[in-house]
Motif scaffolding. Sequence first.
Motif, PDB file in Angstrom:
ATOM      1  N   MET A  21     -10.923  15.790 -12.543  1.00 29.41           N
ATOM      2  CA  MET A  21     -12.262  16.254 -12.260  1.00 29.41           C
ATOM      3  C   MET A  21     -12.247  17.576 -11.512  1.00 29.41           C
ATOM      4  SD  MET A  21     -14.943  13.287 -11.214  1.00 29.41           S
ATOM      5  CE  MET A  21     -13.974  12.795  -9.836  1.00 29.41           C
ATOM      6  N   GLY A  22     -11.103  18.134 -11.221  1.00 28.31           N
ATOM      7  CA  GLY A  22     -11.023  19.367 -10.461  1.00 28.31           C
ATOM      8  C   GLY A  22     -11.721  20.525 -11.141  1.00 28.31           C
ATOM      9  N   SER A  23     -11.503  20.710 -12.421  1.00 24.68           N
ATOM     10  CA  SER A  23     -12.103  21.834 -13.135  1.00 24.68           C
ATOM     11  C   SER A  23     -13.324  21.366 -13.894  1.00 24.68           C
ATOM     12  CB  SER A  23     -11.074  22.419 -14.101  1.00 24.68           C
ATOM     13  OG  SER A  23     -11.697  23.336 -14.963  1.00 24.68           O
ATOM     14  N   THR A  24     -14.395  22.111 -13.773  1.00 31.08           N
ATOM     15  CA  THR A  24     -15.626  21.693 -14.446  1.00 31.08           C
ATOM     16  C   THR A  24     -15.576  21.972 -15.941  1.00 31.08           C
ATOM     17  OG1 THR A  24     -16.638  23.804 -13.906  1.00 31.08           O
ATOM     18  CG2 THR A  24     -17.130  21.954 -12.444  1.00 31.08           C
ATOM     19  N   SER A  25     -14.614  22.740 -16.381  1.00 29.94           N
ATOM     20  CA  SER A  25     -14.559  23.038 -17.806  1.00 29.94           C
ATOM     21  C   SER A  25     -13.889  21.911 -18.588  1.00 29.94           C
ATOM     22  CB  SER A  25     -13.818  24.363 -18.045  1.00 29.94           C
ATOM     23  OG  SER A  25     -12.502  24.258 -17.555  1.00 29.94           O
ATOM     24  N   SER A  26     -13.175  21.027 -17.904  1.00 30.51           N
ATOM     25  CA  SER A  26     -12.521  19.923 -18.596  1.00 30.51           C
ATOM     26  C   SER A  26     -13.525  18.801 -18.826  1.00 30.51           C
ATOM     27  CB  SER A  26     -11.343  19.409 -17.767  1.00 30.51           C
ATOM     28  OG  SER A  26     -11.800  18.893 -16.540  1.00 30.51           O
ATOM     29  N   MET A  27     -13.179  17.906 -19.705  1.00 29.96           N
ATOM     30  CA  MET A  27     -14.055  16.768 -19.987  1.00 29.96           C
ATOM     31  C   MET A  27     -13.764  15.649 -19.000  1.00 29.96           C
ATOM     32  SD  MET A  27     -16.061  17.545 -22.397  1.00 29.96           S
ATOM     33  CE  MET A  27     -16.742  15.942 -22.678  1.00 29.96           C
ATOM     34  N   LEU A  28     -14.748  14.831 -18.771  1.00 25.52           N
ATOM     35  CA  LEU A  28     -14.558  13.662 -17.930  1.00 25.52           C
ATOM     36  C   LEU A  28     -13.775  12.609 -18.690  1.00 25.52           C
ATOM     37  CD1 LEU A  28     -18.098  13.080 -16.367  1.00 25.52           C
ATOM     38  CD2 LEU A  28     -16.059  13.853 -15.199  1.00 25.52           C
ATOM     39  N   THR A  29     -12.839  11.984 -18.018  1.00 22.93           N
ATOM     40  CA  THR A  29     -12.130  10.854 -18.627  1.00 22.93           C
ATOM     41  C   THR A  29     -12.893   9.584 -18.287  1.00 22.93           C
ATOM     42  OG1 THR A  29     -10.772  10.420 -16.687  1.00 22.93           O
ATOM     43  CG2 THR A  29      -9.912  12.036 -18.284  1.00 22.93           C
ATOM     44  N   GLN A  30     -12.567   8.513 -18.958  1.00 21.55           N
ATOM     45  CA  GLN A  30     -13.187   7.222 -18.651  1.00 21.55           C
ATOM     46  C   GLN A  30     -12.917   6.851 -17.192  1.00 21.55           C
ATOM     47  OE1 GLN A  30     -15.248   5.485 -20.595  1.00 21.55           O
ATOM     48  NE2 GLN A  30     -15.522   3.928 -19.009  1.00 21.55           N
ATOM     49  N   TYR A  31     -11.705   7.141 -16.726  1.00 25.22           N
ATOM     50  CA  TYR A  31     -11.348   6.871 -15.329  1.00 25.22           C
ATOM     51  C   TYR A  31     -12.249   7.665 -14.378  1.00 25.22           C
ATOM     52  CZ  TYR A  31      -8.814   6.853 -10.933  1.00 25.22           C
ATOM     53  OH  TYR A  31      -8.487   6.745  -9.611  1.00 25.22           O
ATOM     54  N   ASP A  32     -12.459   8.954 -14.680  1.00 26.36           N
ATOM     55  CA  ASP A  32     -13.336   9.797 -13.843  1.00 26.36           C
ATOM     56  C   ASP A  32     -14.746   9.212 -13.772  1.00 26.36           C
ATOM     57  OD1 ASP A  32     -11.322  11.707 -13.414  1.00 26.36           O
ATOM     58  OD2 ASP A  32     -11.956  12.924 -15.131  1.00 26.36           O
TER      59      ASP A  32
ATOM     60  N   GLN B 142     -22.851   5.003 -17.263  1.00 31.71           N
ATOM     61  CA  GLN B 142     -21.824   5.946 -17.710  1.00 31.71           C
ATOM     62  C   GLN B 142     -22.454   7.100 -18.485  1.00 31.71           C
ATOM     63  OE1 GLN B 142     -18.432   4.128 -19.596  1.00 31.71           O
ATOM     64  NE2 GLN B 142     -18.042   2.799 -17.834  1.00 31.71           N
ATOM     65  N   GLN B 143     -23.431   6.797 -19.300  1.00 30.05           N
ATOM     66  CA  GLN B 143     -24.113   7.829 -20.079  1.00 30.05           C
ATOM     67  C   GLN B 143     -24.848   8.813 -19.156  1.00 30.05           C
ATOM     68  OE1 GLN B 143     -26.688   6.056 -22.988  1.00 30.05           O
ATOM     69  NE2 GLN B 143     -26.403   7.742 -24.437  1.00 30.05           N
TER      70      GLN B 143
ATOM     71  N   TYR C 215     -22.897  15.313 -15.447  1.00 29.73           N
ATOM     72  CA  TYR C 215     -21.731  16.209 -15.484  1.00 29.73           C
ATOM     73  C   TYR C 215     -22.051  17.469 -16.296  1.00 29.73           C
ATOM     74  CZ  TYR C 215     -16.957  17.854 -15.997  1.00 29.73           C
ATOM     75  OH  TYR C 215     -15.811  18.615 -15.967  1.00 29.73           O
ATOM     76  N   GLN C 216     -22.740  17.300 -17.412  1.00 28.20           N
ATOM     77  CA  GLN C 216     -23.135  18.454 -18.224  1.00 28.20           C
ATOM     78  C   GLN C 216     -24.052  19.369 -17.428  1.00 28.20           C
ATOM     79  OE1 GLN C 216     -24.716  16.359 -21.617  1.00 28.20           O
ATOM     80  NE2 GLN C 216     -22.716  16.220 -22.616  1.00 28.20           N
ATOM     81  N   ARG C 217     -24.992  18.781 -16.695  1.00 21.82           N
ATOM     82  CA  ARG C 217     -25.909  19.573 -15.872  1.00 21.82           C
ATOM     83  C   ARG C 217     -25.160  20.264 -14.736  1.00 21.82           C
ATOM     84  NH1 ARG C 217     -29.536  23.085 -15.493  1.00 21.82           N
ATOM     85  NH2 ARG C 217     -31.151  22.773 -13.955  1.00 21.82           N
ATOM     86  N   PHE C 218     -24.206  19.545 -14.133  1.00 18.17           N
ATOM     87  CA  PHE C 218     -23.384  20.117 -13.068  1.00 18.17           C
ATOM     88  C   PHE C 218     -22.637  21.349 -13.589  1.00 18.17           C
ATOM     89  CE2 PHE C 218     -19.391  20.538 -10.762  1.00 18.17           C
ATOM     90  CZ  PHE C 218     -19.805  20.493  -9.439  1.00 18.17           C
TER      91      PHE C 218
END
Length: 175
Positions: A1-12, A26-27, A33-36
Motif C-alpha cells: 500500500m506504500g505507492s498509490t499507483s499500485s493496486m490494492l491486494t486482497q490482503y491490503d 471491500q467494494q 482507494y480510487q478516490r484517494f
Amino acid sequence: MGSTSSMLTQYDIEEVQEHCDNLFSQQEIVSLYQRFCQLDRTAKGFISADEFLSVPEFAMNPLSQRLLKMADGLNFKEFVAFLSAFSAKANMQQKVKLIFKVYDSDCNGKVTFNDILEVLRDLTGSFMSDKQREEVLSEVLQEAGYTRESLLLLDDFIKILGKSGLKMEVEVPVD
C-alpha cells in the motif's frame, strides 16, 4: 500500500477493513482507494491540505480549516479511518468522537466554553453576534447540566450528543 499507483491486494483491502472496524465493504474500500489516488495528484502516498481543498464540498465546509488539521498528510489507511465516522454503519460514539476532535483544537482531551464558541463562530459567521452565540451556548450547556466553566471530556460529548439522533453520513459510490 506504500505507492498509490499500485493496486490494492486482497490482503491490503482486508487490513484496511479491519483498521476501520469493518465499516466499509471491500467494494467501498476499492472505490475509496480510487478516490484517494485521484486526490493524491503527485502519488506520494498521502493527501496534503491543498489536495483536500480541491474537493469543493470540503473546501466549502465552514469547518474545513479545523478538519484539515486532522486530515493533512493522511495515508490511505488513515484516510479510510478518518472517513469511517461518516459511514452509515458507524455508531453514535464513533461519530461523536470525530466531532469532539473538531472542537478540541489543542488536542488536550478537553473542550472549553471558548473552544465551542470558536466552532460556533466558524459555523455562523456574521449571522450571529458574539453575544448571541454566548447566550445560546450558555443556555444549551445549562440545559445539559454544565456551566461556562465546565471542561467537557469525550464522555460528556457522548452524553450530550448521544441522544440527538445525529446524522452525518457520506455515501461511497461503488462502481
